[in-house]
Design a protein around this motif. Structure first.
Motif, PDB file in Angstrom:
ATOM      1  N   MET A 122      23.312 -74.964  28.656  1.00  0.00           N
ATOM      2  CA  MET A 122      23.533 -73.742  28.913  1.00  0.00           C
ATOM      3  C   MET A 122      23.500 -72.840  27.510  1.00  0.00           C
ATOM      4  SD  MET A 122      24.006 -71.544  31.394  1.00  0.00           S
ATOM      5  CE  MET A 122      24.790 -71.982  32.808  1.00  0.00           C
ATOM      6  N   HIS A 123      24.466 -73.679  26.447  1.00  0.00           N
ATOM      7  CA  HIS A 123      24.561 -72.735  25.341  1.00  0.00           C
ATOM      8  C   HIS A 123      24.089 -73.721  24.243  1.00  0.00           C
ATOM      9  CE1 HIS A 123      26.746 -69.539  27.207  1.00  0.00           C
ATOM     10  NE2 HIS A 123      27.415 -70.703  27.836  1.00  0.00           N
TER      11      HIS A 123
ATOM     12  N   MET B  69      18.846 -70.097  32.742  1.00  0.00           N
ATOM     13  CA  MET B  69      20.116 -70.245  32.879  1.00  0.00           C
ATOM     14  C   MET B  69      21.127 -69.187  32.375  1.00  0.00           C
ATOM     15  SD  MET B  69      20.713 -74.428  32.760  1.00  0.00           S
ATOM     16  CE  MET B  69      19.979 -74.679  31.081  1.00  0.00           C
TER      17      MET B  69
ATOM     18  N   ARG C 295      23.800 -66.747  34.276  1.00  0.00           N
ATOM     19  CA  ARG C 295      25.271 -66.748  33.660  1.00  0.00           C
ATOM     20  C   ARG C 295      25.589 -65.394  33.532  1.00  0.00           C
ATOM     21  NH1 ARG C 295      29.200 -67.617  30.096  1.00  0.00           N
ATOM     22  NH2 ARG C 295      30.413 -69.555  30.331  1.00  0.00           N
TER      23      ARG C 295
ATOM     24  N   PRO D   9      32.229 -69.431  26.434  1.00  0.00           N
ATOM     25  CA  PRO D   9      31.727 -70.880  26.284  1.00  0.00           C
ATOM     26  C   PRO D   9      33.048 -71.563  25.799  1.00  0.00           C
ATOM     27  CG  PRO D   9      30.101 -69.595  25.464  1.00  0.00           C
ATOM     28  CD  PRO D   9      31.178 -68.673  25.790  1.00  0.00           C
TER      29      PRO D   9
ATOM     30  N   PHE E 231      37.326 -72.110  32.709  1.00  0.00           N
ATOM     31  CA  PHE E 231      36.728 -71.412  33.792  1.00  0.00           C
ATOM     32  C   PHE E 231      35.131 -71.257  33.607  1.00  0.00           C
ATOM     33  CE2 PHE E 231      35.277 -67.722  36.281  1.00  0.00           C
ATOM     34  CZ  PHE E 231      35.645 -68.179  37.542  1.00  0.00           C
TER      35      PHE E 231
ATOM     36  N   MET F 112      33.325 -73.323  31.318  1.00  0.00           N
ATOM     37  CA  MET F 112      32.625 -74.543  31.235  1.00  0.00           C
ATOM     38  C   MET F 112      32.603 -75.244  32.721  1.00  0.00           C
ATOM     39  SD  MET F 112      33.912 -76.494  27.966  1.00  0.00           S
ATOM     40  CE  MET F 112      35.460 -76.325  28.065  1.00  0.00           C
ATOM     41  N   TRP F 113      33.810 -75.219  33.579  1.00  0.00           N
ATOM     42  CA  TRP F 113      33.613 -75.875  34.650  1.00  0.00           C
ATOM     43  C   TRP F 113      33.334 -75.271  36.184  1.00  0.00           C
ATOM     44  CZ3 TRP F 113      38.313 -77.581  31.670  1.00  0.00           C
ATOM     45  CH2 TRP F 113      37.802 -78.824  30.685  1.00  0.00           C
TER      46      TRP F 113
ATOM     47  N   LEU G 184      31.808 -71.323  35.775  1.00  0.00           N
ATOM     48  CA  LEU G 184      30.633 -70.661  35.672  1.00  0.00           C
ATOM     49  C   LEU G 184      29.366 -71.237  35.322  1.00  0.00           C
ATOM     50  CD1 LEU G 184      30.262 -67.548  35.970  1.00  0.00           C
ATOM     51  CD2 LEU G 184      30.557 -67.321  33.489  1.00  0.00           C
ATOM     52  N   ASP G 185      29.567 -72.317  34.494  1.00  0.00           N
ATOM     53  CA  ASP G 185      28.355 -72.839  33.983  1.00  0.00           C
ATOM     54  C   ASP G 185      27.414 -73.623  35.120  1.00  0.00           C
ATOM     55  OD1 ASP G 185      28.656 -71.871  31.676  1.00  0.00           O
ATOM     56  OD2 ASP G 185      28.979 -73.759  30.364  1.00  0.00           O
TER      57      ASP G 185
ATOM     58  N   ALA H 148      26.053 -71.032  37.535  1.00  0.00           N
ATOM     59  CA  ALA H 148      24.917 -70.247  36.874  1.00  0.00           C
ATOM     60  C   ALA H 148      23.642 -71.252  36.943  1.00  0.00           C
ATOM     61  CB  ALA H 148      25.534 -69.960  35.415  1.00  0.00           C
ATOM     62  N   GLN H 149      24.020 -72.560  36.655  1.00  0.00           N
ATOM     63  CA  GLN H 149      22.827 -73.379  36.738  1.00  0.00           C
ATOM     64  C   GLN H 149      22.080 -73.639  38.313  1.00  0.00           C
ATOM     65  OE1 GLN H 149      23.487 -76.741  34.573  1.00  0.00           O
ATOM     66  NE2 GLN H 149      22.071 -78.109  35.769  1.00  0.00           N
TER      67      GLN H 149
END
Lengths: 128, 576
Positions: free
Chosen positions: A45-46, B20, B24, B45, B49, B51-52, B54-55, B58-59
């Motif tokens: 993602m980043h 992605m 996001r 990032p 919240f 990382m676990w 939103l990411d 978003a994916q």
């Protein structure tokens, strides 16, 4: 801006405390700590997130104190850049210092100091 | 059929970072809306919240967005026609709703020549089976359901399924009938058909394929079906130029070219004048089919010694070709085919109010009479005439190229009853190339492949018809590819033929069989348009006398000219 508190236990891991929140500059610092320890490129993602510090340590590239200081400075600068770039609102970091406090290969301890744009400081700057 | 997720959801690895991050960003924007999300969450990032929660979301959103895009692509028929299909089963079902379904067999349109021993009316039931190769079944491809009515020589066509016999020899009468069916092995030209034994056709001598029926291969790929569905929608009538073209191409798969000219086009002369100065609703459809073929017909012409007090001494008679003649290659006396003759052909319109003068050329509305001088050796006539109760006459062998598809398509168009439109189906004007010489250089030691150059140039020119236009650069490329290093010049001798005839007779004017002398004086000469420059082989010609009594109403332009290359016309000359 509120976040969930994380407790880091060095090499043994971390805990997530969902009932506790961090806010303001503390939340920014928490993100910066995660970023410094994260291997660059490990997030799709980043891709620009993370640093090379951990890999350099694991692969034995931190051979002397000067090299280690140099790598830590780089990681600090990159982290500050990345976190500030992703902070649309809330406190940003004006300075981030990452200094080796113990350099006794294979053991390395780093001391981090975070200073916000409102001069709020977290961590104690070591004198050498 | 697959589920939506099976068919469209990509694997996470297929998603790009940009996709992605875009998803996001959208989710973050939603979360910042306090009315929706409550307290502002840290989504950066590195934040828990972020990382676990939103990411991964978003994916997933990026994946769903990607899947929705693919679904939209599948619903876009134009995109599918271009070959992008994500779920073939779904698209096939969707296209079925638009009228495009799998075709298990490909219809082939071919033409059969029926030869009869008597000049009598014949009725062929509509469902009569013509069987080639023991298994390839064809049925008459008539404009309307019902029997095929074949009428004796000279009678008019008054219905959609009506055909008129053409005399092809002293005792043989022929008609060309369109057939539709399927073939697994192909039907070569000349193959004889077996007709239903239950159908009594006592005077039928022979039924043979005029040209080779090409066996097509069914293309049931989803993009091909999408193209068919688009064409079906587009070709749902004669309302537009493109609609005419698509409509006919779908109905007659053997067409190699179709072009439509409408009021206002340079090629359209039938709509020139209305009382209010507004172009009438006329459409000329120019078609070329793979059924074009060169035929030899034996024609009877009366020997006219005189008309009234005027000496004539010519053979004169009606020439009714099989199909629509597109080019006369030669005429000779049947008694001695080495005696080549130069006929003069007069053309008149069967419907002068609809298509006067040359505007009826190369259509079923064109009626022709042929005049041949009695060749003399001093005072001795070289052709032996026959005299019996029916008169004094001789038989002549006429070799010409014909397109039997034109009458069929005209019948189809007439039966469609195009509302408010006058549609005339015509063969294109003929740009006949009688000589084309390429003068070229080549590198020493390089072999110039004449055979390849001949084949490629012939194929290029022979198939040239609207919307394609002759491009000298294409010809040069072919010659270079055959081994030339430089093309110094190209000699061209070509003529644009606005009709097979040399004279066009006005409505009510005398035809030669009535009064040759008046006919030759009053008929309008068809212009002889000679072209000697390769750059001029995309001719545009309009009648310079349009609007005057001398007008012939012929016109040529990019939509109605087709190339024809005479045998031996093509040569390649190495300049030393």
């Amino acid at each position: 801006m509120n976040g969930i508190r994380m407790i880091f236990h060095g090499m043994t891991g971390w805990d997530l405390l969902p009932d506790e929140e961090v806010s303001g500059f503390e939340s920014t610092v928490q993100c910066a700590l995660v970023n410094m320890a994260m291997q660059r490129g490990s997030s799709r993602m980043h891709p620009e997130a993370g640093t090379d510090l951990l890999a350099q340590g694991v692969y034995g590239l931190l051979t002397d104190l000067n090299t280690t200081k140099h790598a830590a400075n780089f990681a600090a600068a990159e982290t500050r850049e990345f976190i500030n770039g992703n902070t649309a609102s809330g406190p940003k970091m004006s300075n981030l210092f990452l200094q080796p406090s113990v350099f006794a290969p294979p053991r390395l301890e780093l001391n981090a100091v975070f200073i916000s744009d409102s001069q709020e400081q977290i961590g104690i700057l070591l004198t050498s | 059929m697959k589920t939506l997720l099976e068919a469209y959801l990509p694997t996470p690895g297929d998603l790009t970072t940009a996709e992605m991050q875009s998803a996001r960003g959208t989710l973050e924007m939603w979360l910042r809306d306090t009315a929706l999300a409550g307290p502002l969450q840290d989504t950066r990032p590195g934040s828990p919240f972020g990382m676990w929660v939103l990411d991964p979301f978003a994916q997933l959103c990026a994946g769903m967005q990607n899947a929705t895009g693919k679904l939209r692509d599948d619903l876009n028929v134009a995109g599918v026609a271009n070959g992008v299909v994500w779920d073939c089963d779904f698209v096939e079902a969707w296209l079925a709703g638009l009228g495009a379904v799998r075709q298990e067999s490909l219809d082939v349109v071919g033409y059969v020549r029926l030869e009869f021993s008597a000049n009598q009316a014949v009725i062929i039931p509509g469902g009569t089976r013509f069987v080639f190769n023991t298994a390839d079944v064809f049925l008459p491809f008539t404009a309307e359901l019902g029997p095929v009515v074949i009428r004796p020589v000279g009678l008019p066509v008054t219905g959609p399924n009506m055909y008129v016999l053409t005399p092809v020899s002293a005792s043989t009468y022929a008609v060309v009938l369109p057939l539709k069916g399927y073939t697994t092995q192909g039907v070569p030209a000349g193959s004889e058909a077996k007709i239903d034994p239950t159908v009594a056709l006592p005077t039928l001598v022979r039924a043979a394929a005029v040209t080779t029926f090409a066996n097509g291969r069914v293309n049931n790929s989803v993009p091909a079906m999408a193209r068919r569905s688009m064409e079906t929608l587009f070709a749902s009538g004669f309302a537009s130029r493109g609609g005419v073209v698509r409509h006919l191409k779908q109905t007659f798969p053997d067409l190699t070219g179709v072009a439509a000219t409408v009021s206002g086009d340079v090629e359209m002369t039938r709509s020139a004048a209305t009382a209010l100065g507004v172009g009438s609703r006329t459409v000329d459809v120019y078609t070329r089919s793979s059924a074009r073929t060169v035929v030899t017909q034996t024609v009877r012409l009366e020997y006219v010694v005189s008309q009234g007090n005027t000496a004539v001494r010519k053979f004169i008679g009606t020439w009714q070709p099989l199909g629509v003649a597109t080019r006369v290659d030669g005429v000779s006396w049947a008694g001695n085919t080495s005696l080549r003759l130069k006929p003069t052909i007069f053309s008149s319109s069967l419907a002068p109010a609809r298509a006067p003068l040359l505007s009826c050329a190369y259509s079923t509305l064109e009626k022709m009479e042929m005049v041949i001088d009695m060749p003399m050796n001093g005072n001795l006539p070289l052709i032996t005439t026959t005299q019996d109760d029916s008169g004094v006459y001789a038989w002549f062998t006429v070799t010409y190229e014909t397109d039997p598809s034109i009458p069929t398509m005209q019948a189809f168009v007439d039966a469609e009853g195009v509302a408010g439109m006058d549609v005339l189906v015509r063969a294109p004007m003929q740009l006949v190339i009688s000589r084309m010489v390429f003068h070229y250089d080549k590198e020493p030691g390089v072999l110039f492949n004449t055979e390849q150059a001949l084949a490629d140039v012939s194929s290029y020119l022979g198939g040239l018809f609207a919307p394609d236009r002759l491009n000298p650069a294409d010809l040069n490329d072919i010659v270079y590819a055959a081994g030339a290093s430089r093309i110094n010049s190209v000699e061209v001798q070509a003529d644009l033929r606005l009709s097979c005839a040399q004279y066009a007779v006005e409505a009510g004017g005398a035809m030669p069989s009535v009064n040759y002398r008046v006919a030759i004086l009053t008929a309008i000469q068809v212009p002889q348009i000679t072209l000697n420059d390769i750059l001029a082989l995309n001719p545009v010609y309009t009648d310079p006398n349009a609007g005057t009594p001398a007008q012939h109403m012929g016109a040529a332009g990019r939509r109605n000219v087709a190339c024809a290359l005479l045998p031996s016309a093509l040569m390649f000359h190495h300049d030393l």
